[in-house]
Design an enzyme around this catalytic site. Structure first.
Site, PDB file in Angstrom:
ATOM      1  CE  LYS A  70      -3.931  -2.161   2.320  1.00 10.31           C
ATOM      2  NZ  LYS A  70      -5.061  -1.768   1.470  1.00 10.31           N
ATOM      3  CB  SER A 129       2.889   0.675  12.234  1.00  7.28           C
ATOM      4  OG  SER A 129       3.837  -0.335  11.900  1.00  7.28           O
ATOM      5  N   GLY A 131       0.323   0.431   5.724  1.00 11.37           N
ATOM      6  CA  GLY A 131      -0.560   1.263   4.927  1.00 11.37           C
ATOM      7  C   GLY A 131      -2.020   1.144   5.305  1.00 11.37           C
ATOM      8  CG  MET A 132      -5.672  -2.025   6.390  1.00  8.92           C
ATOM      9  SD  MET A 132      -6.835  -1.366   5.164  1.00  8.92           S
ATOM     10  CE  MET A 132      -8.383  -2.005   5.799  1.00  8.92           C
TER      11      MET A 132
END
Length: 271
Positions: A70, A129, A131-132
């Site tokens: 991400k 911690s 991207g999601m």
């Protein structure tokens, strides 16, 4: 309505470290139901720049981006929508004549679920911690959560996320027993961590709400344990369905009816 593949068929795909079938079933079900000449396929790339470069050169219309890509995908696209730029994380890429624009529909899904489940704005602990986790934490911040704890072994990423959203950071949950627990890691996902609880049992039993973004399986060990104690549940397949609907609209320009959406979500879950 059945559609036969042809040279005009538009391909959409997803890139994930551990691909699942939810998006494949959801998108392809709607393509068939609506008579759209599209096909959706999931991949686990060994070379991310090559995969996204292939999307551009082959004219692949849309791409879902899952953990752990991400953030790494950001440098490979041409433009960020405000939904992605605001949290520096993407989960969707749309290809328009070779121009790749990235979005974040995870944020939209989390914001909707917080409201529809009437989640109290209490103290919470969010494990993760990446991207999601950025999408979830920012959605919670913007929904009015102010007392939050980011739990992450990666101190640099964990502290940065906490500082961005105005929350605290700890490497472990420790003795904390917040009313809301949120898992944004692969813990409990099908594979080598399928039997792992995202939080220790005592913390789950002390909480009021369990929120897991893992979609495969939707009933992770964390969710099953919370369900056993009668907790409010938000599951990863709910997140997946809402964000997939937003992706579908971006890719095709078509908005399904509520009934068509519900049928696709049920099909994707195997119901």
């Amino acid at each position: 309505m059945s559609v036969t593949a042809s040279k005009e068929t538009l391909l959409c795909m997803s890139l994930a470290g551990r691909p699942g079938n939810f998006g494949v079933r959801f998108h392809n079900h709607l393509y068939q139901q609506l008579g759209l000449n599209f096909y959706y396929k999931a991949f686990s790339p060994t070379d991310l720049p090559a995969a996204i470069g292939g999307m551009r050169s082959l004219g692949i219309r849309g791409c879902g981006v899952s953990m752990p890509f991400k953030e790494a995908s950001i440098a490979l696209v041409d433009e960020l929508d405000a939904s992605a730029a605001a949290i520096d994380s993407i989960n969707t890429i749309v290809n328009t004549d070779g121009h790749l624009k990235a979005y974040n529909t995870d944020y939209i899904a989390v914001a909707q679920l917080i409201e529809t489940h009437n989640v109290p704005r209490t103290r919470f602990a969010l494990r993760g911690s990446g991207g999601m986790a950025k999408a979830v934490a920012c959605a919670m911040r913007d929904a009015g959560f102010s007392d939050g704890l980011i739990v992450a072994r990666n101190e640099q990423a964990g502290r940065a996320l906490a500082q961005t959203c105005g929350f605290e950071w700890q490497a472990d949950l420790g003795s904390e027993r917040p009313p809301l627990l949120v898992n944004v890691t692969p813990l409990g996902m099908a594979g080598d961590q399928a039997d792992t609880l995202a939080f220790e049992a005592a913390a789950i039993e002390a909480a009021d709400t369990a929120f897991d973004v893992v979609a495969t399986p939707a009933r992770t060990p964390f969710i099953r344990h919370a369900e056993r104690y009668g907790k409010r549940l938000i599951t990863g397949d709910q997140v997946a369905a809402i964000q997939a609907l937003e992706q579908f609209i971006l890719y095709t320009g078509v908005t399904p009816t509520q009934e068509q959406y519900q049928a696709a979500a049920a099909f994707a879950r195997g119901v």
